[in-house]
Design a protein around this motif. Structure first.
Motif, mmCIF file in Angstrom:
data_model
loop_
_atom_site.group_PDB
_atom_site.id
_atom_site.type_symbol
_atom_site.label_atom_id
_atom_site.label_comp_id
_atom_site.label_asym_id
_atom_site.label_seq_id
_atom_site.Cartn_x
_atom_site.Cartn_y
_atom_site.Cartn_z
ATOM 1 N N LEU A 209 35.097 41.445 35.512
ATOM 2 C CA LEU A 209 34.540 40.096 35.617
ATOM 3 C C LEU A 209 33.115 40.107 36.161
ATOM 4 O O LEU A 209 32.305 39.239 35.833
ATOM 5 C CB LEU A 209 35.436 39.231 36.513
ATOM 6 C CG LEU A 209 35.070 37.747 36.571
ATOM 7 C CD1 LEU A 209 35.225 37.098 35.197
ATOM 8 C CD2 LEU A 209 35.930 37.014 37.598
ATOM 9 N N THR A 266 32.277 35.867 42.189
ATOM 10 C CA THR A 266 33.114 36.675 41.297
ATOM 11 C C THR A 266 34.455 36.996 41.946
ATOM 12 O O THR A 266 35.511 36.891 41.315
ATOM 13 C CB THR A 266 32.395 37.979 40.916
ATOM 14 O OG1 THR A 266 31.135 37.667 40.301
ATOM 15 C CG2 THR A 266 33.227 38.799 39.944
ATOM 16 N N SER A 267 34.424 37.361 43.200
ATOM 17 C CA SER A 267 35.665 37.684 43.911
ATOM 18 C C SER A 267 36.571 36.470 44.001
ATOM 19 O O SER A 267 37.801 36.588 43.902
ATOM 20 C CB SER A 267 35.342 38.202 45.323
ATOM 21 O OG SER A 267 34.542 39.359 45.253
ATOM 22 N N GLU A 270 38.284 35.962 40.711
ATOM 23 C CA GLU A 270 39.307 36.995 40.541
ATOM 24 C C GLU A 270 40.548 36.701 41.375
ATOM 25 O O GLU A 270 41.675 37.057 40.982
ATOM 26 C CB GLU A 270 38.739 38.362 40.922
ATOM 27 C CG GLU A 270 37.739 38.917 39.913
ATOM 28 C CD GLU A 270 37.101 40.209 40.366
ATOM 29 O OE1 GLU A 270 36.743 41.020 39.494
ATOM 30 O OE2 GLU A 270 36.961 40.413 41.593
ATOM 31 N N SER A 271 40.339 36.012 42.507
ATOM 32 C CA SER A 271 41.475 35.699 43.375
ATOM 33 C C SER A 271 42.375 34.614 42.790
ATOM 34 O O SER A 271 43.518 34.454 43.228
ATOM 35 C CB SER A 271 40.973 35.248 44.755
ATOM 36 O OG SER A 271 40.336 33.973 44.667
ATOM 37 N N THR A 274 45.263 37.273 38.266
ATOM 38 C CA THR A 274 45.143 38.712 38.029
ATOM 39 C C THR A 274 44.953 39.025 36.545
ATOM 40 O O THR A 274 44.686 40.161 36.177
ATOM 41 C CB THR A 274 46.401 39.434 38.536
ATOM 42 O OG1 THR A 274 47.553 38.881 37.879
ATOM 43 C CG2 THR A 274 46.548 39.277 40.042
ATOM 44 N N GLY A 276 42.947 39.148 33.264
ATOM 45 C CA GLY A 276 41.526 39.184 32.918
ATOM 46 C C GLY A 276 41.117 38.080 31.969
ATOM 47 O O GLY A 276 40.033 37.490 32.100
ATOM 48 N N GLN A 279 40.816 34.889 33.882
ATOM 49 C CA GLN A 279 39.606 34.922 34.718
ATOM 50 C C GLN A 279 38.368 34.526 33.904
ATOM 51 O O GLN A 279 37.525 33.738 34.354
ATOM 52 C CB GLN A 279 39.419 36.310 35.314
ATOM 53 C CG GLN A 279 40.449 36.691 36.360
ATOM 54 C CD GLN A 279 40.327 38.139 36.786
ATOM 55 O OE1 GLN A 279 39.451 38.882 36.308
ATOM 56 N NE2 GLN A 279 41.193 38.571 37.701
#
Length: 545
Positions: A209, A266-267, A270-271, A274, A276, A279
């Motif tokens: 990501l 970005t983090s 992603e949280s 899970t 992709g 995301q």
């Protein structure tokens, strides 16, 4: 990655693009007219236009197609720039629905959709059933292509590619990501398709990501490319619409680039999941939604900015369309609206010529001769070119109501052209009268003016009825009575003229011009009533004189 893998990848991508395009065309056939009417009627308020842009784009699955509709309405004079800006901003959010569907992953039902869609398309008895089948079939092919593209024989092989893994491991350059995103979208000519490809890579764990964020930005900025190509040679308002479309994503690029670089954005995304693919869908939705929502309070200013950046074109000739724009018309139903506006413009020019020629006649001069002649050239140009354009239009699939309307327009522009000819006749007869020093009696002038004023009233009311697509029985009876009145006044004036000739109150040469002028005024009334008759939706036959 072998040549076989590349062929499989391209085959899956081809199915994906074909399915998306086929589904979009089916939706346009089923809902195109309704979407057009919604846009036409409900965008007077720019904020409402914003929400409508979201809805329309979510339904037809294409922000580009929705923006092309807006271009058409701008050229037809139905929307102003502020209203169009609201809709275009809304389309930015509506286009994210495709990414949501891919993230949900409904590919398991793709074979069922292909079977049901094929059955409806081939064996459906009603046209709407066939169109619905086209939508379902396109949906199935789209997800079948997506599944095939993500298989081990296509993108899946990238998992074992050392070169690709090395590239992805080092891929953290924002500029590179944005440029690659723009390139991908420019090649695929669809941001939804480009995001779909990105989701497939992310689902396979082949695209982190941290790099996808910049690809998403580039893809959305690159999504203006199809519209930019469509607007080459187009009218000014179409180019302004493209600028607005670009400006929204450019604001998003300027906003999210520093956020992605300097914050844990970005983090955080992603949280949230899970998966992709999910995301990428979330990042895409945020990128499209935030700038759009921020710009809603400034809709009018964005529209004005587009007018400052994109200056009006300098035209070398007046012989051109004002509302029809051949370069951007992919939607035949929008083109029909533009043709209607162009015919209305033609009617205004015809009326101007008729009034100028008649008033010059009663004033005893030809002071507007040059303007009348220039207008007549434009009227003839519009008659031929609108007709040619409508012939092209009838070769496309248009709804029954729009098809009937186009058929009536053929008759209307013919009547308008003939009224323009009578205006030119009046100018020429006036010129003869002035050159030969012919004059009419006071009674004769009064009779001419009376017939002229009645015919002008009939013309105005007839055009009003046709533009509004409405001619109630009561109004039709009144217009019919008005036409009969014109005929009666013309016959009475001719009888009175014969009596004046017998009494030697006027000359024979004057009498010839007088009689021809009466015929011109009376014929204008006849052609005007033809136009009114065409406004009736329950009349299959067009009355022609």
């Amino acid at each position: 990655m072998s040549i076989v893998n590349i062929i499989n990848l391209l085959g899956g991508l081809g199915l994906f693009l074909f399915g998306m395009n086929y589904m979009s065309k089916g939706i346009n056939q089923v809902a195109g007219d309704k979407m057009k009417n919604m846009l036409e009627r409900l965008t007077r308020n720019p904020v409402k236009g914003f929400f409508l842009g979201v809805i329309v784009t979510a339904i037809i699955q294409s922000s580009s197609a929705a923006t092309v509709m807006v271009m058409g309405f701008l050229n037809a004079g139905i929307m102003d720039m502020a209203q169009a800006t609201g809709v275009i901003i809304g389309t930015n959010i509506g286009t994210t629905i495709t990414a949501v569907l891919i993230a949900i992953d409904v590919s398991a039902i793709a074979p069922i959709c292909i079977f049901v869609g094929t059955a409806l398309s081939l064996f459906g008895k009603k046209q709407n059933s066939k169109y619905a089948g086209q939508v379902i079939l396109g949906f199935g092919i789209l997800f079948f292509g997506l599944k095939y593209m993500s298989g081990d024989s296509a993108m899946g092989v990238l998992k074992t590619s050392e070169a690709f893994q090395a590239f992805i491991t080092k891929a953290n350059n924002p500029v590179l990501g944005i440029l690659i995103g723009i390139l991908i979208c420019s090649i695929l000519q669809s941001s939804s398709a480009a995001i779909g490809v990105l989701q497939v890579l992310a689902l396979q764990g082949l695209m982190p990501l941290s790099f996808s964020i910049y690809l998403i930005m580039g893809i959305n900025v690159g999504s203006v490319m199809p519209l930019f190509i469509s607007s080459i040679g187009a009218k000014t308002n179409a180019k302004r619409a493209v600028f607005i479309f670009f400006f929204i994503d450019f604001v998003g690029l300027c906003l999210f680039t520093p956020i992605a670089l300097l914050t844990p954005y970005t983090s955080w995304v992603e949280s949230l999941s899970t998966n992709g693919s999910v995301q990428v869908a979330i990042a895409h939705i945020i990128f499209k939604t935030v700038p759009a929502v921020l710009l809603v309070p400034f809709i009018k200013y964005v529209g004005k900015l587009s007018e400052i950046v994109v200056k009006p074109k300098e035209h070398e000739t007046s012989l051109r369309f004002t509302y029809i724009d051949k370069t951007i018309n992919r939607n035949a139903n929008i083109a029909v609206v533009q043709v209607g506006s162009e015919v209305e413009r033609m009617a205004k020019i015809v009326r101007t010529n008729y009034v100028l020629a008649s008033e010059d006649l009663f004033s005893g001069n030809i002071s507007h001769q040059r303007e009348i002649l220039d207008n007549e050239e434009l009227i003839n140009w519009l008659n031929h070119n609108i007709s040619d354009y409508m012939v092209t239009l009838t070769s496309h699939r248009i709804s029954g109501e729009s098809s009937e309307y186009v058929g009536k327009l053929f008759h209307v522009i013919t009547d308008l052209e003939r009224i323009g000819d009578h205006a030119l006749n009046i100018l020429q007869r006036n010129e003869v009268a002035i050159n030969q020093k012919l004059d009419f009696t006071e009674e004769g002038n009064r009779e001419l003016r009376q017939v002229y004023e009645k015919s002008l009233e009939l013309f105005d009311r007839s055009i009003g009825a046709f533009v509004n697509h409405r001619l109630p029985d009561e109004e039709e009876h009144e217009l019919h009575f008005l036409e009969d009145t014109i005929d009666s006044l013309t016959l009475q004036a001719q009888d009175n003229h014969v009596q004046r000739l017998r009494e030697k109150k006027c000359h024979t040469a004057s009498g010839v011009v007088f009689t021809k002028l009466l015929q011109d005024f009376e014929r204008v009334g006849d052609h005007s009533y033809n136009i009114a008759w065409a406004a009736r939706k329950d009349k299959d036959l067009i009355r022609q004189i």
